[in-house]
Design a protein around this motif. Structure first.
Motif, PDB file in Angstrom:
ATOM      1  N   ALA A 154       7.422   7.275  12.508  1.00 14.50           N
ATOM      2  CA  ALA A 154       6.842   8.543  12.048  1.00 14.50           C
ATOM      3  C   ALA A 154       6.114   8.360  10.728  1.00 14.50           C
ATOM      4  N   ALA A 155       6.719   7.584   9.823  1.00 12.55           N
ATOM      5  CA  ALA A 155       6.089   7.345   8.525  1.00 12.55           C
ATOM      6  C   ALA A 155       4.770   6.596   8.691  1.00 12.55           C
ATOM      7  N   ARG A 156       4.772   5.614   9.587  1.00 12.11           N
ATOM      8  CA  ARG A 156       3.542   4.845   9.825  1.00 12.11           C
ATOM      9  C   ARG A 156       2.455   5.752  10.416  1.00 12.11           C
ATOM     10  N   HIS A 157       2.857   6.627  11.334  1.00 13.94           N
ATOM     11  CA  HIS A 157       1.891   7.539  11.946  1.00 13.94           C
ATOM     12  C   HIS A 157       1.313   8.494  10.912  1.00 13.94           C
ATOM     13  N   LEU A 158       2.172   9.023  10.068  1.00 11.98           N
ATOM     14  CA  LEU A 158       1.722  10.014   9.100  1.00 11.98           C
ATOM     15  C   LEU A 158       0.879   9.399   7.988  1.00 11.98           C
ATOM     16  N   THR A 159       1.200   8.177   7.598  1.00 14.27           N
ATOM     17  CA  THR A 159       0.491   7.563   6.470  1.00 14.27           C
ATOM     18  C   THR A 159      -0.697   6.712   6.905  1.00 14.27           C
ATOM     19  N   ASP A 160      -0.977   6.641   8.208  1.00 14.19           N
ATOM     20  CA  ASP A 160      -2.065   5.810   8.706  1.00 14.19           C
ATOM     21  C   ASP A 160      -3.397   6.202   8.074  1.00 14.19           C
ATOM     22  N   ARG A 161      -3.633   7.470   7.871  1.00 17.18           N
ATOM     23  CA  ARG A 161      -4.900   7.955   7.288  1.00 17.18           C
ATOM     24  C   ARG A 161      -5.057   7.483   5.847  1.00 17.18           C
ATOM     25  N   LEU A 162      -3.949   7.228   5.164  1.00 20.16           N
ATOM     26  CA  LEU A 162      -4.034   6.817   3.763  1.00 20.16           C
ATOM     27  C   LEU A 162      -4.414   5.344   3.626  1.00 20.16           C
ATOM     28  N   ASP A 163      -4.079   4.554   4.646  1.00 21.53           N
ATOM     29  CA  ASP A 163      -4.254   3.104   4.559  1.00 21.53           C
ATOM     30  C   ASP A 163      -5.590   2.688   5.144  1.00 21.53           C
ATOM     31  N   ILE A 164      -6.673   3.051   4.452  1.00 20.84           N
ATOM     32  CA  ILE A 164      -8.009   2.665   4.896  1.00 20.84           C
ATOM     33  C   ILE A 164      -8.674   1.859   3.791  1.00 20.84           C
ATOM     34  N   THR A 165      -9.586   0.990   4.177  1.00 19.88           N
ATOM     35  CA  THR A 165     -10.238   0.088   3.233  1.00 19.88           C
ATOM     36  C   THR A 165     -10.953   0.857   2.134  1.00 19.88           C
ATOM     37  N   GLY A 166     -10.678   0.456   0.913  1.00 17.56           N
ATOM     38  CA  GLY A 166     -11.365   1.048  -0.235  1.00 17.56           C
ATOM     39  C   GLY A 166     -10.838   2.387  -0.686  1.00 17.56           C
ATOM     40  N   SER A 167      -9.783   2.875  -0.058  1.00 20.32           N
ATOM     41  CA  SER A 167      -9.273   4.205  -0.423  1.00 20.32           C
ATOM     42  C   SER A 167      -8.507   4.157  -1.741  1.00 20.32           C
ATOM     43  N   ARG A 168      -8.616   5.212  -2.480  1.00 20.99           N
ATOM     44  CA  ARG A 168      -7.875   5.375  -3.730  1.00 20.99           C
ATOM     45  C   ARG A 168      -7.303   6.783  -3.727  1.00 20.99           C
ATOM     46  N   TRP A 169      -5.985   6.883  -3.853  1.00 25.55           N
ATOM     47  CA  TRP A 169      -5.346   8.183  -3.720  1.00 25.55           C
ATOM     48  C   TRP A 169      -4.561   8.526  -4.980  1.00 25.55           C
ATOM     49  N   SER A 170      -4.691   9.776  -5.386  1.00 23.24           N
ATOM     50  CA  SER A 170      -3.775  10.296  -6.395  1.00 23.24           C
ATOM     51  C   SER A 170      -2.531  10.764  -5.658  1.00 23.24           C
ATOM     52  N   VAL A 171      -1.430  10.958  -6.369  1.00 18.67           N
ATOM     53  CA  VAL A 171      -0.211  11.441  -5.721  1.00 18.67           C
ATOM     54  C   VAL A 171      -0.454  12.814  -5.106  1.00 18.67           C
ATOM     55  N   CYS A 172      -1.171  13.660  -5.831  1.00 25.35           N
ATOM     56  CA  CYS A 172      -1.449  15.015  -5.338  1.00 25.35           C
ATOM     57  C   CYS A 172      -2.295  14.964  -4.066  1.00 25.35           C
ATOM     58  N   GLY A 173      -3.333  14.122  -4.056  1.00 23.51           N
ATOM     59  CA  GLY A 173      -4.192  14.020  -2.894  1.00 23.51           C
ATOM     60  C   GLY A 173      -3.465  13.439  -1.689  1.00 23.51           C
ATOM     61  N   ALA A 174      -2.645  12.398  -1.934  1.00 24.39           N
ATOM     62  CA  ALA A 174      -1.883  11.794  -0.844  1.00 24.39           C
ATOM     63  C   ALA A 174      -0.888  12.788  -0.256  1.00 24.39           C
ATOM     64  N   GLU A 175      -0.268  13.581  -1.108  1.00 27.91           N
ATOM     65  CA  GLU A 175       0.684  14.587  -0.640  1.00 27.91           C
ATOM     66  C   GLU A 175      -0.015  15.619   0.244  1.00 27.91           C
ATOM     67  N   ALA A 176      -1.232  16.020  -0.139  1.00 26.57           N
ATOM     68  CA  ALA A 176      -1.975  17.011   0.643  1.00 26.57           C
ATOM     69  C   ALA A 176      -2.327  16.458   2.021  1.00 26.57           C
ATOM     70  N   VAL A 177      -2.803  15.210   2.076  1.00 30.07           N
ATOM     71  CA  VAL A 177      -3.176  14.603   3.354  1.00 30.07           C
ATOM     72  C   VAL A 177      -1.947  14.411   4.236  1.00 30.07           C
ATOM     73  N   LEU A 178      -0.851  13.946   3.636  1.00 30.42           N
ATOM     74  CA  LEU A 178       0.372  13.720   4.386  1.00 30.42           C
ATOM     75  C   LEU A 178       0.902  15.014   4.987  1.00 30.42           C
ATOM     76  N   THR A 179       0.887  16.079   4.200  1.00 26.97           N
ATOM     77  CA  THR A 179       1.355  17.381   4.680  1.00 26.97           C
ATOM     78  C   THR A 179       0.471  17.886   5.816  1.00 26.97           C
ATOM     79  N   LEU A 180      -0.839  17.731   5.677  1.00 31.55           N
ATOM     80  CA  LEU A 180      -1.767  18.194   6.705  1.00 31.55           C
ATOM     81  C   LEU A 180      -1.562  17.425   8.009  1.00 31.55           C
ATOM     82  N   ARG A 181      -1.358  16.106   7.922  1.00 30.04           N
ATOM     83  CA  ARG A 181      -1.129  15.321   9.132  1.00 30.04           C
ATOM     84  C   ARG A 181       0.178  15.737   9.814  1.00 30.04           C
TER      85      ARG A 181
END
Length: 217
Positions: A154-181
């Motif tokens: 489940a964690a891998r599925h939810l965080t897959d969008r975060l693990d893309i080449t060249g991505s840079r995430w703030s904690v706030c932004g990562a939390e928003a994407v994770l919640t939306l997924r």
């Protein structure tokens, strides 16, 4: 709970809420890291909770025993899977010492150098150092979980969008994407989006004042 901001205190509070009287059997899955085990023991000691620690079988087989198999078989050798199956059967039956003895005996018999047998020796040390946590026969008989595969999947599925080449995430932004997924995966996105657009409309365009029927300034 899908979150990158929830700390250990919040997680343990959720666990305690499920068993406030501490009457249930507590089972903790671990990967065997010394620091992790220390944190688990310190937390349970403070709260005087009796727990059963189980070494995650996925970590044992995929990260340790499978690596040991490569000491004796090439990556394309089909016998590697049979070898792994034999040792996995011993370990799952709660007889990790036999698996350790078999691995070391084979390493000695084949005359592998220290470097070539390093992964095999590492697997043996891991099983010996965590001997108290690899009683899988007992765990299975008791109905305890022995792997965190569902959670990690489940964690891998939810965080897959975060693990893309060249991505840079703030904690706030990562939390928003994770919640939306998580919302999308749970099938709640249509209801969420209706709610979201409604609240956004209310934020931008204030509703008429109920007392005088006039628009708020």
């Amino acid at each position: 709970m899908a979150s990158v901001t929830v700390d250990r205190t919040a997680l343990t509070s959720q666990a305690e809420a499920r068993d406030p009287q501490l009457r249930r059997c507590w089972v903790v899955l671990a990967d065997g890291a010394t620091h992790q085990l220390g944190l688990i023991r310190a937390w349970t000691a403070r709260r005087r909770i009796e727990i059963h620690i189980v070494l995650d079988i996925v970590h044992v087989l995929e990260e340790k025993v499978w690596a040991a198999a490569r000491c004796f078989h090439t990556a394309t050798d089909p016998d590697a899977e049979d070898w792994l199956g034999t040792e996995a059967t011993r370990i799952l039956a709660g007889d990790a010492p036999s698996a350790v003895a078999a691995i070391r005996t084979e390493a000695d018999r084949t005359g592998l150098s220290r470097d070539l047998r390093a992964a095999a020796d590492k697997a043996c040390r891991n099983l010996e150092n965590n001997a108290a946590f690899v009683h899988y026969g007992q765990a299975l008989d008791a109905g305890w979980p022995i792997a965190s595969g569902i959670v990690e999947g489940a964690a891998r599925h939810l965080t897959d969008r975060l693990d893309i080449t060249g991505s840079r995430w703030s904690v706030c932004g990562a939390e928003a994407v994770l919640t939306l997924r998580a919302v999308i995966s749970n099938g709640d996105f249509p209801a969420y989006w209706t709610y979201h657009t409604q609240r956004e409309r209310e934020r931008r365009y204030h509703p008429p004042d109920e007392h005088n029927g006039e628009l708020q300034p």
